[in-house]
Design an enzyme around this catalytic site. Structure first.
Site, PDB file in Angstrom:
ATOM      1  N   ARG A 206      40.178 -23.217  13.453  1.00  0.00           N
ATOM      2  CA  ARG A 206      40.905 -22.377  14.401  1.00  0.00           C
ATOM      3  C   ARG A 206      41.956 -23.166  15.166  1.00  0.00           C
ATOM      4  O   ARG A 206      42.551 -22.650  16.121  1.00  0.00           O
ATOM      5  CB  ARG A 206      39.929 -21.724  15.391  1.00  0.00           C
ATOM      6  CG  ARG A 206      39.101 -20.622  14.751  1.00  0.00           C
ATOM      7  CD  ARG A 206      38.112 -20.000  15.726  1.00  0.00           C
ATOM      8  NE  ARG A 206      37.431 -18.868  15.086  1.00  0.00           N
ATOM      9  CZ  ARG A 206      36.299 -18.324  15.523  1.00  0.00           C
ATOM     10  NH1 ARG A 206      35.718 -18.796  16.620  1.00  0.00           N
ATOM     11  NH2 ARG A 206      35.756 -17.303  14.898  1.00  0.00           N
TER      12      ARG A 206
ATOM     13  N   GLU B 169      37.831 -19.956   4.599  1.00  0.00           N
ATOM     14  CA  GLU B 169      37.261 -18.669   4.201  1.00  0.00           C
ATOM     15  C   GLU B 169      36.446 -18.781   2.922  1.00  0.00           C
ATOM     16  O   GLU B 169      35.414 -18.122   2.778  1.00  0.00           O
ATOM     17  CB  GLU B 169      38.366 -17.621   4.038  1.00  0.00           C
ATOM     18  CG  GLU B 169      39.031 -17.206   5.350  1.00  0.00           C
ATOM     19  CD  GLU B 169      38.043 -16.642   6.358  1.00  0.00           C
ATOM     20  OE1 GLU B 169      36.949 -16.190   5.966  1.00  0.00           O
ATOM     21  OE2 GLU B 169      38.358 -16.653   7.564  1.00  0.00           O
TER      22      GLU B 169
ATOM     23  N   TYR C  71      37.593  -9.246   0.803  1.00  0.00           N
ATOM     24  CA  TYR C  71      37.369  -9.852   2.114  1.00  0.00           C
ATOM     25  C   TYR C  71      38.338 -11.003   2.370  1.00  0.00           C
ATOM     26  O   TYR C  71      39.027 -11.047   3.395  1.00  0.00           O
ATOM     27  CB  TYR C  71      35.921 -10.360   2.281  1.00  0.00           C
ATOM     28  CG  TYR C  71      35.870 -11.330   3.442  1.00  0.00           C
ATOM     29  CD1 TYR C  71      35.885 -10.846   4.751  1.00  0.00           C
ATOM     30  CD2 TYR C  71      35.932 -12.713   3.244  1.00  0.00           C
ATOM     31  CE1 TYR C  71      35.943 -11.714   5.834  1.00  0.00           C
ATOM     32  CE2 TYR C  71      35.993 -13.583   4.316  1.00  0.00           C
ATOM     33  CZ  TYR C  71      36.000 -13.079   5.608  1.00  0.00           C
ATOM     34  OH  TYR C  71      36.081 -13.936   6.657  1.00  0.00           O
TER      35      TYR C  71
ATOM     36  N   ASP D  76      33.267  -8.194   5.903  1.00  0.00           N
ATOM     37  CA  ASP D  76      32.168  -9.035   5.440  1.00  0.00           C
ATOM     38  C   ASP D  76      30.853  -8.448   5.951  1.00  0.00           C
ATOM     39  O   ASP D  76      30.826  -7.330   6.459  1.00  0.00           O
ATOM     40  CB  ASP D  76      32.362 -10.472   5.935  1.00  0.00           C
ATOM     41  CG  ASP D  76      32.108 -10.588   7.429  1.00  0.00           C
ATOM     42  OD1 ASP D  76      32.241  -9.564   8.136  1.00  0.00           O
ATOM     43  OD2 ASP D  76      31.786 -11.688   7.890  1.00  0.00           O
TER      44      ASP D  76
ATOM     45  N   CYS E 252      22.399  -6.470  23.012  1.00  0.00           N
ATOM     46  CA  CYS E 252      23.269  -5.363  23.443  1.00  0.00           C
ATOM     47  C   CYS E 252      23.691  -5.489  24.910  1.00  0.00           C
ATOM     48  O   CYS E 252      24.779  -5.058  25.287  1.00  0.00           O
ATOM     49  CB  CYS E 252      22.582  -4.024  23.199  1.00  0.00           C
ATOM     50  SG  CYS E 252      22.250  -3.718  21.444  1.00  0.00           S
TER      51      CYS E 252
END
Length: 363
Positions: A34, A46, A129, A147, A208
């Site tokens: 990144r 990837e 993908y 993905d 969550c």
DNA sequence: TACTCGTGGTT
DNA sequence: TAACCAAGAGT
């Protein structure tokens, strides 16, 4: 199948994009791929990340980029070197396909990674993908990159009950992403969905209460986040019985290069044969197989140990023998006598690395 | 479509 | 321990 997207139009698209991208901007992990948007580096990352965890990939990525910094470096490398760089990562055809594709980029695209779906999708190893991931991350093109993370996250957000183990299901999620994706920042949008799947919206017990898009999530509001995604079970591995031999001849040993297609293609191994039923590990039977299949006249000694190795679709049970040659081998491209110093230059799959460590190199 | 193709970490 | 899982693609 259209009905499984009935919640799609109920999502507040702008708010969803904003909450998701804002969270990613603040919380994304600091990962080596990144640091910039170099299409080649994005591509390498990837491919490595396919079916492979981030923590596993990091050191491989750093070493790989150091060893093959550019498309030209990888295109010109010997296959043995790239396999050695990939050793231990698994799915070795990934790196052979990557080199093949990189050569094509060098020759047909002047060394520039294509920036259209049509062109990039023709490259070996670049499926739906990976095409979407490279296009969105390196070039800012609003293409979906669906993905396992994205299918899990979106199945919960939109309460989609299709079986994500079925290949055809991916299209449903691509349709959803085409509708939801941010055109201002497709790179962050796609990466954020995957990062969310990795850190928050995990397969079991999703967090969550920490989720930045909880209020957009239909599964959460329906209390079914633990029931999604729907995924049918994989079937059990098939058992394969193997006999391998560690041959000792004046500080050297015999190694064999596997076939150029199929399992562990072009990787090296200690001479190995598959044994079936009644005569399983009978020494004279194994010796005969070694002669027939590999052209090695070996006298087996002791059974020195056993190696078990589980692949995604099969399980190896390797009986390892000591041995000496009854006649010199005919060395060629696929059969060599090597010293402990030389053997480390050859790419070996993990089960044979285990043999090397336990029954050859180690004291 | 279903199967092939690796490996190591988690549960 | 066995099953499951992880930024899939090729055939």
């Amino acid at each position: 199948m259209t009905d499984s997207l009935k919640n799609l139009k109920l999502v507040n698209k702008n708010a969803f994009q904003h909450d998701l991208i804002e969270w990613f901007s603040n919380e994304q992990r600091d990962l080596p791929w990144r640091k910039d948007k170099n299409p080649y580096k994005v591509w390498v990352s990837e491919i490595m990340l396919q079916q492979t965890r981030v923590d596993t990939v990091i050191p491989y990525f750093n070493r790989f980029i150091e060893q093959f910094p550019t498309i030209n470096d990888l295109a010109d490398a010997e296959e043995e070197k790239i396999l050695k760089a990939w050793e231990g990562l698994g799915y070795y055809s990934r790196v052979r396909n990557l080199q093949s594709a990189v050569k094509e980029v060098k020759e047909k695209y002047g060394g520039k990674v294509p920036d259209t779906k049509e062109e990039i999708s023709t490259l070996k190893g670049v499926g739906p993908y990976t095409a979407g991931a490279i296009l969105s991350i390196a070039y800012g093109v609003p293409e979906p990159a669906v993905d396992g993370n994205v299918m899990r996250v979106i199945s919960r957000i939109l309460s989609i009950w299709e079986d994500i183990a079925k290949p055809s299901t991916r299209k449903t999620f691509e349709t959803a992403i085409y509708e939801l994706i941010s055109h201002e920042n497709p790179s962050y949008f796609n990466q954020a969905l995957m990062e969310l799947g990795a850190l928050i919206c995990t397969p079991t017990s999703p967090s969550c209460l920490l989720c930045p898009v909880r209020e957009h999530c239909h599964a959460f509001h329906e209390g079914v986040e633990n029931e999604l995604p729907v995924k049918t079970k994989a079937k059990k591995q098939r058992q394969v019985q193997l006999a391998a031999v560690v041959i000792r001849e004046s500080e050297k040993t015999v190694i064999h290069k596997r076939a150029s297609s199929g399992l562990l293609a072009n990787m090296w191994e200690f001479p190995t044969v598959e044994v079936t039923s009644p005569f399983m590990f009978d020494k004279s039977y194994v010796e005969a197989l070694m002669m027939e299949e590999l052209g090695i006249e070996v006298k087996l000694g002791q059974a020195v140990g056993k190696i078990e190795h589980v692949f995604s679709h099969l399980k190896w049970d390797i009986q390892v023998f000591d041995g000496v040659l009854k006649a010199p081998i005919k060395e060629d491209e696929n059969l060599k006598m090597v010293s402990p110093e030389e053997i480390v230059e050859y790419p070996f799959p993990v089960p044979h690395q285990k043999i090397m460590k336990q029954f050859y190199n180690e004291e």
